[in-house]
Design a protein around this motif. Structure first.
Motif, PDB file in Angstrom:
ATOM      1  N   THR A  24       1.202  -1.296  -0.115  1.00 13.60           N
ATOM      2  CA  THR A  24       0.056   0.457   0.101  1.00 13.60           C
ATOM      3  C   THR A  24       1.070   1.288  -0.346  1.00 13.60           C
ATOM      4  OG1 THR A  24      -1.925   1.172   1.286  1.00 13.60           O
ATOM      5  CG2 THR A  24      -0.013   0.142   2.597  1.00 13.60           C
ATOM      6  N   GLY A  25       0.451   2.997  -0.242  1.00 10.88           N
ATOM      7  CA  GLY A  25       1.159   3.439  -0.149  1.00 10.88           C
ATOM      8  C   GLY A  25       2.086   4.132  -1.234  1.00 10.88           C
ATOM      9  N   ASN A  26       3.220   3.768  -0.713  1.00 14.13           N
ATOM     10  CA  ASN A  26       4.856   4.342  -1.170  1.00 14.13           C
ATOM     11  C   ASN A  26       4.741   3.238  -1.989  1.00 14.13           C
ATOM     12  OD1 ASN A  26       6.944   5.918  -1.912  1.00 14.13           O
ATOM     13  ND2 ASN A  26       8.161   5.229  -0.639  1.00 14.13           N
ATOM     14  N   ALA A  27       4.936   2.286  -1.169  1.00 17.35           N
ATOM     15  CA  ALA A  27       6.036   0.715  -1.504  1.00 17.35           C
ATOM     16  C   ALA A  27       4.662  -0.086  -3.106  1.00 17.35           C
ATOM     17  CB  ALA A  27       5.906  -0.007  -0.313  1.00 17.35           C
ATOM     18  N   LEU A  28       2.929   0.303  -2.647  1.00 21.35           N
ATOM     19  CA  LEU A  28       2.507  -0.158  -4.001  1.00 21.35           C
ATOM     20  C   LEU A  28       2.691   1.030  -4.917  1.00 21.35           C
ATOM     21  CD1 LEU A  28       0.553  -1.653  -5.101  1.00 21.35           C
ATOM     22  CD2 LEU A  28      -1.470  -0.098  -3.999  1.00 21.35           C
ATOM     23  N   THR A  29       2.794   2.396  -4.164  1.00 22.60           N
ATOM     24  CA  THR A  29       3.022   3.683  -5.681  1.00 22.60           C
ATOM     25  C   THR A  29       4.543   3.322  -6.460  1.00 22.60           C
ATOM     26  OG1 THR A  29       1.996   4.694  -5.031  1.00 22.60           O
ATOM     27  CG2 THR A  29       3.754   5.612  -6.634  1.00 22.60           C
ATOM     28  N   THR A  30       5.841   2.734  -5.992  1.00 21.43           N
ATOM     29  CA  THR A  30       6.815   2.784  -6.672  1.00 21.43           C
ATOM     30  C   THR A  30       6.582   0.869  -6.871  1.00 21.43           C
ATOM     31  OG1 THR A  30       8.470   3.448  -4.623  1.00 21.43           O
ATOM     32  CG2 THR A  30       9.076   1.700  -5.714  1.00 21.43           C
ATOM     33  N   ILE A  31       6.087  -0.295  -6.496  1.00 19.57           N
ATOM     34  CA  ILE A  31       6.426  -1.441  -7.504  1.00 19.57           C
ATOM     35  C   ILE A  31       5.574  -0.855  -8.526  1.00 19.57           C
ATOM     36  CG2 ILE A  31       5.061  -2.917  -7.473  1.00 19.57           C
ATOM     37  CD1 ILE A  31       5.655  -3.566  -4.165  1.00 19.57           C
ATOM     38  N   THR A  32       4.124  -0.480  -8.649  1.00 16.67           N
ATOM     39  CA  THR A  32       3.404  -0.500 -10.139  1.00 16.67           C
ATOM     40  C   THR A  32       4.547   0.184 -11.191  1.00 16.67           C
ATOM     41  OG1 THR A  32       2.234   1.473  -8.718  1.00 16.67           O
ATOM     42  CG2 THR A  32       0.847  -0.773  -9.053  1.00 16.67           C
ATOM     43  N   ARG A  33       5.043   1.596 -10.299  1.00 17.27           N
ATOM     44  CA  ARG A  33       5.214   2.323 -11.870  1.00 17.27           C
ATOM     45  C   ARG A  33       6.919   1.790 -12.635  1.00 17.27           C
ATOM     46  NH1 ARG A  33       5.684   8.460  -8.580  1.00 17.27           N
ATOM     47  NH2 ARG A  33       3.751   8.985  -8.745  1.00 17.27           N
ATOM     48  N   SER A  34       7.667   0.900 -11.201  1.00 15.37           N
ATOM     49  CA  SER A  34       8.491   0.268 -11.628  1.00 15.37           C
ATOM     50  C   SER A  34       7.660  -0.538 -13.076  1.00 15.37           C
ATOM     51  CB  SER A  34       8.933  -0.783 -10.484  1.00 15.37           C
ATOM     52  OG  SER A  34      10.003  -1.531 -11.524  1.00 15.37           O
ATOM     53  N   LEU A  35       6.688  -1.342 -12.669  1.00 14.72           N
ATOM     54  CA  LEU A  35       6.430  -2.594 -13.808  1.00 14.72           C
ATOM     55  C   LEU A  35       6.176  -1.621 -15.221  1.00 14.72           C
ATOM     56  CD1 LEU A  35       4.745  -5.045 -11.324  1.00 14.72           C
ATOM     57  CD2 LEU A  35       6.127  -5.289 -12.795  1.00 14.72           C
ATOM     58  N   TYR A  36       5.132  -0.757 -14.456  1.00 16.59           N
ATOM     59  CA  TYR A  36       4.406   0.140 -15.916  1.00 16.59           C
ATOM     60  C   TYR A  36       6.019   0.184 -16.716  1.00 16.59           C
ATOM     61  CZ  TYR A  36       2.299   3.848 -19.080  1.00 16.59           C
ATOM     62  OH  TYR A  36       1.447   4.554 -20.384  1.00 16.59           O
ATOM     63  N   ALA A  37       6.844   1.067 -16.232  1.00 11.84           N
ATOM     64  CA  ALA A  37       8.034   1.985 -17.302  1.00 11.84           C
ATOM     65  C   ALA A  37       8.842   0.569 -18.474  1.00 11.84           C
ATOM     66  CB  ALA A  37       8.820   1.865 -15.924  1.00 11.84           C
ATOM     67  N   ASP A  38       8.160  -1.394 -17.276  1.00 12.34           N
ATOM     68  CA  ASP A  38       9.128  -2.018 -18.312  1.00 12.34           C
ATOM     69  C   ASP A  38       7.710  -2.629 -19.004  1.00 12.34           C
ATOM     70  OD1 ASP A  38      11.401  -2.381 -16.403  1.00 12.34           O
ATOM     71  OD2 ASP A  38      10.202  -4.319 -15.457  1.00 12.34           O
ATOM     72  N   HIS A  39       6.731  -2.354 -18.516  1.00 13.01           N
ATOM     73  CA  HIS A  39       5.160  -2.532 -20.067  1.00 13.01           C
ATOM     74  C   HIS A  39       5.664  -1.361 -20.762  1.00 13.01           C
ATOM     75  CE1 HIS A  39       1.292  -2.468 -21.725  1.00 13.01           C
ATOM     76  NE2 HIS A  39       1.215  -1.652 -21.311  1.00 13.01           N
ATOM     77  N   PHE A  40       5.875  -0.175 -20.744  1.00 11.13           N
ATOM     78  CA  PHE A  40       5.863   0.193 -21.856  1.00 11.13           C
ATOM     79  C   PHE A  40       7.073   0.529 -22.337  1.00 11.13           C
ATOM     80  CE2 PHE A  40       7.490   4.820 -23.118  1.00 11.13           C
ATOM     81  CZ  PHE A  40       6.312   5.409 -23.666  1.00 11.13           C
ATOM     82  N   ASN A  41       8.250  -0.244 -22.260  1.00  8.76           N
ATOM     83  CA  ASN A  41       9.471  -0.085 -22.523  1.00  8.76           C
ATOM     84  C   ASN A  41       9.784  -1.798 -23.344  1.00  8.76           C
ATOM     85  OD1 ASN A  41      10.775   2.730 -22.313  1.00  8.76           O
ATOM     86  ND2 ASN A  41      10.828   1.192 -20.217  1.00  8.76           N
ATOM     87  N   HIS A  42       8.510  -2.619 -22.782  1.00 12.37           N
ATOM     88  CA  HIS A  42       8.445  -3.852 -23.436  1.00 12.37           C
ATOM     89  C   HIS A  42       9.785  -4.777 -22.666  1.00 12.37           C
ATOM     90  CE1 HIS A  42       5.453  -2.988 -26.718  1.00 12.37           C
ATOM     91  NE2 HIS A  42       6.231  -1.733 -26.444  1.00 12.37           N
ATOM     92  N   VAL A  43       9.257  -4.389 -21.635  1.00  9.71           N
ATOM     93  CA  VAL A  43      10.630  -5.492 -21.014  1.00  9.71           C
ATOM     94  C   VAL A  43       9.888  -6.679 -20.241  1.00  9.71           C
ATOM     95  CG1 VAL A  43      12.342  -4.945 -19.206  1.00  9.71           C
ATOM     96  CG2 VAL A  43      12.249  -3.698 -21.283  1.00  9.71           C
TER      97      VAL A  43
END
Length: 126
Positions: A24-43
């Motif tokens: 939750t909170g900052n932890a969830l935001t950090t994880i989802t942003r990291s995964l979104y960046a990977d998604h965006f970059n096809h990684v």
């Protein structure tokens, strides 16, 4: 939480509902942003980290609401690869053992979730 992130990382599923079960909170935001960046970059991520968590403190001691956890996580068996061809991603870096500190908070529904965490560089623990 780390295993849920590894499962989501197989397809860079930044919307995985499993993530919110553990973070939750900052932890969830950090994880989802990291995964979104990977998604965006096809990684995508292959493998999963090994964790060895230990409770280092509870507050307040008589009726805990916050628990601090330390870990020496091992990411040796993980790698980031390009989704289409499995080649190493430009963002991939060698894995290894690294110090992790996490704050886990009791939620209003009685569950416990990681609220924030800090991961240090490779070689910061043994």
């Amino acid at each position: 939480m780390w295993q849920a992130m590894a499962r989501a990382g197989r397809t860079s599923d930044w919307k995985s509902p499993e993530l919110a079960r553990y973070a939750t909170g900052n932890a969830l935001t950090t994880i989802t942003r990291s995964l979104y960046a990977d998604h965006f970059n096809h990684v995508v991520t292959r493998g999963a980290p090994k964790n060895f968590p230990k409770v280092t403190s509870v507050e307040p001691p008589d009726s805990p609401e916050t628990v601090m956890i330390s870990d020496c996580g091992d990411s040796t068996g993980t790698s980031k690869v390009m989704e289409k061809n499995g080649q190493p991603a430009p963002s991939d870096a060698p894995g290894g053992r690294r110090s992790i500190v996490a704050e886990v908070k009791k939620q209003p529904d009685g569950t416990w979730k990681v609220n924030q965490f800090a991961v240090q560089g490779v070689g910061t623990c043994s």
